[in-house]
Design a protein around this motif. Structure first.
Motif, mmCIF file in Angstrom:
data_model
loop_
_atom_site.group_PDB
_atom_site.id
_atom_site.type_symbol
_atom_site.label_atom_id
_atom_site.label_comp_id
_atom_site.label_asym_id
_atom_site.label_seq_id
_atom_site.Cartn_x
_atom_site.Cartn_y
_atom_site.Cartn_z
ATOM 1 N N ASP A 49 -29.280 42.962 40.388
ATOM 2 C CA ASP A 49 -30.560 42.308 40.057
ATOM 3 C C ASP A 49 -31.214 41.660 41.274
ATOM 4 O O ASP A 49 -32.444 41.607 41.364
ATOM 5 N N GLU A 50 -30.410 41.163 42.198
ATOM 6 C CA GLU A 50 -30.954 40.497 43.379
ATOM 7 C C GLU A 50 -31.156 41.467 44.533
ATOM 8 O O GLU A 50 -31.403 41.046 45.660
ATOM 9 N N ALA A 51 -31.008 42.747 44.254
ATOM 10 C CA ALA A 51 -31.212 43.802 45.256
ATOM 11 C C ALA A 51 -30.387 43.544 46.514
ATOM 12 O O ALA A 51 -30.872 43.634 47.640
ATOM 13 N N ALA A 52 -29.115 43.227 46.284
ATOM 14 C CA ALA A 52 -28.202 43.045 47.422
ATOM 15 C C ALA A 52 -28.007 44.393 48.110
ATOM 16 O O ALA A 52 -28.414 45.441 47.595
ATOM 17 N N SER A 53 -27.369 44.367 49.244
ATOM 18 C CA SER A 53 -27.139 45.612 49.986
ATOM 19 C C SER A 53 -26.347 46.603 49.122
ATOM 20 O O SER A 53 -25.624 46.213 48.205
ATOM 21 N N LEU A 59 -19.245 47.263 46.196
ATOM 22 C CA LEU A 59 -18.024 46.452 46.150
ATOM 23 C C LEU A 59 -17.897 45.694 44.830
ATOM 24 O O LEU A 59 -16.822 45.652 44.232
ATOM 25 N N THR A 60 -18.964 45.100 44.364
ATOM 26 C CA THR A 60 -18.897 44.346 43.109
ATOM 27 C C THR A 60 -18.694 45.279 41.917
ATOM 28 O O THR A 60 -18.002 44.930 40.964
ATOM 29 N N LYS A 61 -19.279 46.457 41.974
ATOM 30 C CA LYS A 61 -19.084 47.429 40.888
ATOM 31 C C LYS A 61 -17.621 47.898 40.868
ATOM 32 O O LYS A 61 -17.022 48.006 39.790
ATOM 33 N N LEU A 62 -17.068 48.172 42.045
ATOM 34 C CA LEU A 62 -15.659 48.567 42.122
ATOM 35 C C LEU A 62 -14.757 47.446 41.616
ATOM 36 O O LEU A 62 -13.800 47.679 40.876
#
Length: 192
Positions: A49-53, A59-62
């Motif tokens: 949502d915050e359009a991170a890299s 990494l967060t999805k993994l």
């Protein structure tokens, strides 16, 4: 008789090994695993949502997928902590739950108690089998249990001596240098 003992005892050690014995996950550990999954999910959503890299999003999805495996392994808790938003997850109660789960996960059963319980089980099974071999096996196992208890008492006494007489500890260690590598390994495992 030795075949009966091997059939009873060897599979136990092959399946679990003495050093790998752990308690089953408790409620706090299950809640923490579930909360970890919720944390990873919200972190992945926030990164998106915050359009991170792309790297941070991946990494967060993994992390989210990996945390599902932990939750699946531990099992679902009886009560689910409030974890619908980042604010709910970041409450002090979540931090305390994480600390409690960490402390519980470090606990291990007492090796002496596990060994004694295994010998008691083997004695019971051999007694059920009966006959000459069963009687011999029971006698052998009772003797092994007595020797195990004696070894435990000797090691505890030695450790107490070294603790209370620090000036003699170096001489005490020197006197035990002639021990075989097998004896040293057994004592090190027992002390751990």
């Amino acid at each position: 008789m030795r075949q009966v003992l091997a059939i009873l005892i060897v599979p136990c050690f092959l399946l679990c090994g003495c050093g790998n014995l752990r308690f089953a996950p408790g409620e706090a550990q299950k809640q923490n695993a579930w909360l970890h999954n919720r944390t990873a999910t919200i972190a992945a959503d926030t990164a998106r949502d915050e359009a991170a890299s792309q790297k941070l999003q991946a990494l967060t999805k993994l992390s989210q997928v990996q945390s599902r495996a932990v939750t699946s392994h531990y099992g679902l808790p009886k009560e689910f902590p409030q974890a619908d938003t980042a604010e709910e997850i970041l409450r002090e109660s979540s931090w305390q739950l994480a600390r409690t789960a960490l402390a519980e996960s470090a606990e291990r059963p007492d090796a002496w108690q596990v060994a004694d319980n295994m010998l008691e089980l083997a004695i019971g099974i051999c007694a059920l089998l009966g006959g000459v071999y069963g009687t011999r096996a029971v006698r052998f196992l009772k003797q092994a249990r007595a020797k195990s208890k004696a070894l435990q008492e000797i090691i505890a006494g030695n450790e107490l001596f070294k603790k209370e007489h620090t000036a003699s500890a170096a001489a005490f260690k020197e006197a035990h240098k002639a021990q075989s590598p097998q004896t040293r390994q057994i004592v090190a495992e027992v002390k751990a």
